[in-house]
Design an enzyme around this catalytic site. Sequence first.
Site, PDB file in Angstrom:
ATOM      1  N   ASP A 145       0.860  -1.190   0.000  1.00 42.15           N
ATOM      2  CA  ASP A 145       0.000   0.000   0.000  1.00 42.15           C
ATOM      3  C   ASP A 145       0.892   1.235   0.000  1.00 42.15           C
ATOM      4  O   ASP A 145       1.560   1.517   0.998  1.00 42.15           O
ATOM      5  CB  ASP A 145      -0.904   0.010   1.237  1.00 42.15           C
ATOM      6  CG  ASP A 145      -2.023  -1.020   1.160  1.00 42.15           C
ATOM      7  OD1 ASP A 145      -1.897  -1.970   0.373  1.00 42.15           O
ATOM      8  OD2 ASP A 145      -3.004  -0.874   1.909  1.00 42.15           O
ATOM      9  N   LYS A 208      -7.222   3.262  -3.322  1.00 40.33           N
ATOM     10  CA  LYS A 208      -7.721   3.162  -1.950  1.00 40.33           C
ATOM     11  C   LYS A 208      -8.003   4.557  -1.428  1.00 40.33           C
ATOM     12  O   LYS A 208      -7.245   5.502  -1.696  1.00 40.33           O
ATOM     13  CB  LYS A 208      -6.665   2.442  -1.107  1.00 40.33           C
ATOM     14  CG  LYS A 208      -6.966   2.291   0.377  1.00 40.33           C
ATOM     15  CD  LYS A 208      -5.828   1.501   1.023  1.00 40.33           C
ATOM     16  CE  LYS A 208      -5.940   1.500   2.542  1.00 40.33           C
ATOM     17  NZ  LYS A 208      -4.817   0.767   3.174  1.00 40.33           N
ATOM     18  N   LYS A 244     -10.681   0.037  -2.850  1.00 41.48           N
ATOM     19  CA  LYS A 244     -10.658  -0.274  -1.423  1.00 41.48           C
ATOM     20  C   LYS A 244     -11.004   0.963  -0.597  1.00 41.48           C
ATOM     21  O   LYS A 244     -10.217   1.903  -0.528  1.00 41.48           O
ATOM     22  CB  LYS A 244      -9.276  -0.800  -1.003  1.00 41.48           C
ATOM     23  CG  LYS A 244      -9.179  -1.113   0.498  1.00 41.48           C
ATOM     24  CD  LYS A 244      -7.827  -1.690   0.856  1.00 41.48           C
ATOM     25  CE  LYS A 244      -7.711  -1.908   2.363  1.00 41.48           C
ATOM     26  NZ  LYS A 244      -6.401  -2.489   2.747  1.00 41.48           N
TER      27      LYS A 244
END
Length: 308
Positions: A145, A208, A244
Amino acid sequence: MSGGRNPGTELDLGWISRVRVNHPAVLRRAEQIQTRRTVKKDWQAAWLLKAVTCIDLTTLSGDDTPSNIHRLCFKAKHPIRDDLLQSIKMEDFARVLDTVKALKDAGCDIPVASVATGFPAGQTPLKTRLEEVRTAVDDGATEIDIVINRTLVLTGRWKELYEEIRLFREACGEAHMKTILGTGELGSLTNVYKASLVAMMAGSDFIKTSTGKESVNATYPVALVMVRAIRDYYWKTGIKVGFKPAGGIRSAKEALVWLSLIKEELGDEWLIPELFRIGASTLLSDIERQIYHHVTGRYAAHHDLPMA
């Protein structure tokens, strides 16, 4: 993760410059999704189990210990009590986790994801951020991430943002890359859409919403803008990118709204962990409590679900 990688595309500044987001229309649609009548009984249980397959169990605490991590791994391997699954004839439910890679120490097929790139602010020197990515991959992370430098978005430096994310993608090697936009700090929904496009053009496998550390995390208006950017990117390139939401998602009821949003905006084909994840540390506990109530007709005491 069995989904294909996003190879990215060349930076299309013309596309980015044409972006306009109708803010009132987005807010109306977000309100409509939240007030939609929810599913009940067996259907609700089925949707909650679907949500479990898409949860990324997360810990970002500064006081984590080896025992905390072992506990988290055990919960990932046994997300819902076995007897509850047997009661609703879903004893093989945990096999959905076979869609992901390996967590050898836990003895089951679950991926390790790591944050990198100066989490959560993304303000450390680029060389340091790239080294963090490489170190995490070397340590065995199969998903990374990354955090974008929000200043590049706020000042419209799209080429610099694209080039940074491309470098992170290269540093990830075979690991899948999820790009955290930090949407609560991007200033406008138009910036959210543009940053989503740049991140996908640069090769992000997922986009995300948040680190979970911002004052504003995953919201439905932001999600609508991001998933529509994903849809537009897919229509133009044929490449599916995952989504996400993360930060502040705690209740089973919220999980149902997120599933409904994805189903209506992107379709059933996105309702798989290869293309949709929910970042949450406490959501699974509430879902397990709701499944317990569905099976027994009563709410669980603390000792009934000791891992909650």
